[in-house]
Design an enzyme around this catalytic site. Structure first.
Site, PDB file in Angstrom:
ATOM      1  N   TYR A 112      14.259   8.912  -6.261  1.00  0.00           N
ATOM      2  CA  TYR A 112      15.200   8.387  -5.265  1.00  0.00           C
ATOM      3  C   TYR A 112      16.598   8.925  -5.518  1.00  0.00           C
ATOM      4  CZ  TYR A 112      11.172   5.406  -4.912  1.00  0.00           C
ATOM      5  OH  TYR A 112       9.898   4.964  -4.799  1.00  0.00           O
ATOM      6  N   TYR A 134      -0.520   1.207   3.426  1.00  0.00           N
ATOM      7  CA  TYR A 134       0.578   1.556   2.511  1.00  0.00           C
ATOM      8  C   TYR A 134       0.695   0.536   1.368  1.00  0.00           C
ATOM      9  CZ  TYR A 134       5.394   2.025   0.846  1.00  0.00           C
ATOM     10  OH  TYR A 134       6.504   2.146   0.049  1.00  0.00           O
ATOM     11  N   SER A 166       5.001   3.539  -6.185  1.00  0.00           N
ATOM     12  CA  SER A 166       5.339   4.783  -5.479  1.00  0.00           C
ATOM     13  C   SER A 166       4.758   6.041  -6.104  1.00  0.00           C
ATOM     14  CB  SER A 166       6.858   4.940  -5.393  1.00  0.00           C
ATOM     15  OG  SER A 166       7.336   4.103  -4.371  1.00  0.00           O
ATOM     16  N   LYS A 193       2.406   7.879  -4.032  1.00  0.00           N
ATOM     17  CA  LYS A 193       2.880   8.741  -2.938  1.00  0.00           C
ATOM     18  C   LYS A 193       2.675  10.227  -3.232  1.00  0.00           C
ATOM     19  CE  LYS A 193       6.197   5.153  -1.718  1.00  0.00           C
ATOM     20  NZ  LYS A 193       7.606   4.707  -1.731  1.00  0.00           N
ATOM     21  N   VAL A 210       8.146   1.358  -8.747  1.00  0.00           N
ATOM     22  CA  VAL A 210       8.833   0.126  -9.169  1.00  0.00           C
ATOM     23  C   VAL A 210       7.991  -0.760 -10.092  1.00  0.00           C
ATOM     24  CG1 VAL A 210      10.521  -0.044  -7.282  1.00  0.00           C
ATOM     25  CG2 VAL A 210       8.249  -1.075  -7.020  1.00  0.00           C
TER      26      VAL A 210
HETATM   27  N1  GLU Z   1       5.574  -0.627  -2.584  1.00  0.00           N
HETATM   28  C1  GLU Z   1       6.935  -0.434  -2.965  1.00  0.00           C
HETATM   29  C2  GLU Z   1       7.825  -0.613  -1.740  1.00  0.00           C
HETATM   30  O1  GLU Z   1       7.451  -0.191  -0.701  1.00  0.00           O
HETATM   31  C3  GLU Z   1       7.096   0.934  -3.548  1.00  0.00           C
HETATM   32  C4  GLU Z   1       8.499   1.233  -4.018  1.00  0.00           C
HETATM   33  C5  GLU Z   1       8.550   2.034  -5.298  1.00  0.00           C
HETATM   34  O2  GLU Z   1       7.632   2.029  -6.097  1.00  0.00           O
HETATM   35  O3  GLU Z   1       9.578   2.674  -5.518  1.00  0.00           O
HETATM   36  O4  GLU Z   1       8.883  -1.163  -1.830  1.00  0.00           O
END
Ligand code: GLU
Length: 317
Positions: free
Chosen positions: A245, A193, A66, A69, A263
Site C-alpha cells: 500500500y 472477495y 490481502s 490478491k 492485515v
Molecule cells: N480483507 C481485507 C479488507 O478488505 C484485506 C485488507 C488487507 O489485508 O490489507 O479490508
C-alpha cells in the site's frame, strides 16, 4: 567471506522477534482478526532445492488476507491475459488500502490490483458469471496445489466477520458498479472477495506456495510451470511497487524485495532466483503491514545480502 548460515540467521531472527516488546497493533476492523494473540511470530524460507528453513510458529494457521490478491491476480492473468489492465492500473496508489478518494478521479478504475478496490475488480473478473462457491473452490484448490498441502482452508469465522463489517468494501464495490467496472452482482463479488481474503495458511505453506514467483514462474522442485517467466517477473514488479500500500516505498527502502502483505500480519516476499519467504506476526504498523514481519525481513535481507538492489541496508528498529 563465507556466506552466513541461513539456519542460524533465521533462528536468531525468530528468537529476537519473539521477545520484542514493540509488536504493532492487531487489526480490529475485522473483529475476528482482533482476537488473534499478538505474541506470535513465524518465518519460513523455501529455497530453490525445496529445503525449508524455519523459525517460530510456522505451523500456526493465520488469515492471509490481502496476500491472497497475488494469487487471484495470477488466476486473472491466466484467464484474461493483458485485458486485466483494462480494469485496473499498475501504479502505486500512495493511498491507504481501502481508500475511495482516487476511484472518483479515475472513473472507477482502481490504481492497482492490490488495493482493495483493485482486488475486488480482479475478483469480479475471475468470477466471470460463475457461482461464488465455484470460483472460491478454484482459488482454494490453486493455493492447496501450490502449497502441496490440502489443509489450506477458508476460515468461515473470519469471512463472516468481514461480511458483517465490510461497509467500506461495499462502498468501493458499489461505486465501481456505478462506473460499469463490475459485471457480476456486487454481493457475489464481495462474498467471493471476503472468503478468499479469509484463506488460512501456515508460513510453511505460504513460502512453498510463493516459490513459483521466485523461480521464473516454475515450481523449482517439481519443475511444474505455473506462469511464464515474463508473467512471474511482472507479478514481482507489482509486488515491489504496490505490495505494501502506501508503505511500499518504505518496504522497498528497508527490505528491498518484492513482497505482499495482509492485515492478518503475514508478508510473502521473494528473492528472485533464490528463495520465497513467508513471515507472520499479527501486530501491524501504521500502514497496515506487519511490524515485526517487516523488521524480520529487513534483518534477513541485510544479513544474507538478499536485497534485489544489491547492497544490504543496515538494519534499524
Ligand atoms: N480483507 C481485507 C479488507 O478488505 C484485506 C485488507 C488487507 O489485508 O490489507 O479490508
Amino acid at each position: 567471506m563465507p556466506s552466513p548460515d541461513l539456519q542460524t540467521v533465521v533462528a536468531e531472527i525468530a528468537a529476537e522477534m519473539r521477545s520484542r516488546p514493540d509488536r504493532g497493533e492487531v487489526a480490529t476492523y475485522i473483529p475476528e482478526l482482533g482476537r488473534v494473540d499478538p505474541n506470535q511470530f513465524a518465518i519460513a524460507v523455501a529455497l530453490r532445492d525445496g529445503t525449508l528453513v524455519e523459525g517460530g510458529d510456522t505451523e500456526t494457521f493465520f488469515s492471509i488476507q490481502s496476500i491472497s490478491k497475488v494469487f487471484t491476480l495470477t488466476l486473472a492473468l491466466g484467464l484474461a491475459g493483458d485485458r486485466v489492465w483494462n480494469r485496473v492500473g499498475r501504479e502505486p496508489s500512495g493511498s491507504p488500502f481501502n481508500s475511495i478518494v482516487q476511484l472518483e478521479h479515475e472513473r472507477g478504475i482502481p490504481r492497482n490490483p492490490f488495493i482493495n478496490a483493485g482486488a475486488i475488480a480482479i475478483t469480479d473478473l475471475i468470477l466471470n458469471g460463475h457461482q461464488p462457491r465455484d470460483t472460491l473452490g478454484e482459488i482454494l484448490r490453486f493455493l492447496q496445489f501450490l502449497a502441496d498441502d490440502d489443509s489450506v482452508f477458508i476460515d468461515q469465522g473470519v469471512a463472516a466477520s468481514e461480511e458483517r463489517t465490510g461497509y467500506n468494501n461495499r462502498a468501493l464495490a458499489n461505486f465501481m458498479k456505478g462506473f460499469g467496472v463490475i459485471d457480476n452482482p456486487v454481493e457475489y463479488v464481495l462474498g467471493t472477495y471476503f472468503h478468499h481474503c479469509a484463506i488460512a495458511m501456515t508460513c510453511r505453506q505460504l513460502a512453498k506456495a510463493g516459490s513459483f514467483l521466485a523461480h521464473l514462474g516454475r515450481n523449482p522442485t517439481t519443475g511444474f510451470s505455473v506462469v511464464t517467466a515474463e508473467r512471474a517477473r511482472r507479478l514481482n514488479a507489482i509486488m515491489l511497487t504496490c505490495g505494501h500500500y502506501d508503505g511500499s516505498g518504505e518496504f522497498a527502502y528497508r527490505v528491498g524485495l518484492p513482497g505482499k502483505s495482509g492485515v492478518g500480519g503475514g508478508i510473502l516476499a521473494t528473492v528472485p532466483g533464490k528463495a520465497s519467504i513467508a513471515v507472520w506476526s499479527p501486530g501491524l504498523d501504521r500502514w497496515g503491514n506487519s511490524h515485526l514481519g517487516r523488521l524480520a525481513l529487513e534483518q534477513l535481507t541485510a544479513r544474507m545480502g538478499w536485497s534485489i538492489f544489491g547492497s544490504p541496508l543496515a538494519t534499524s528498529a
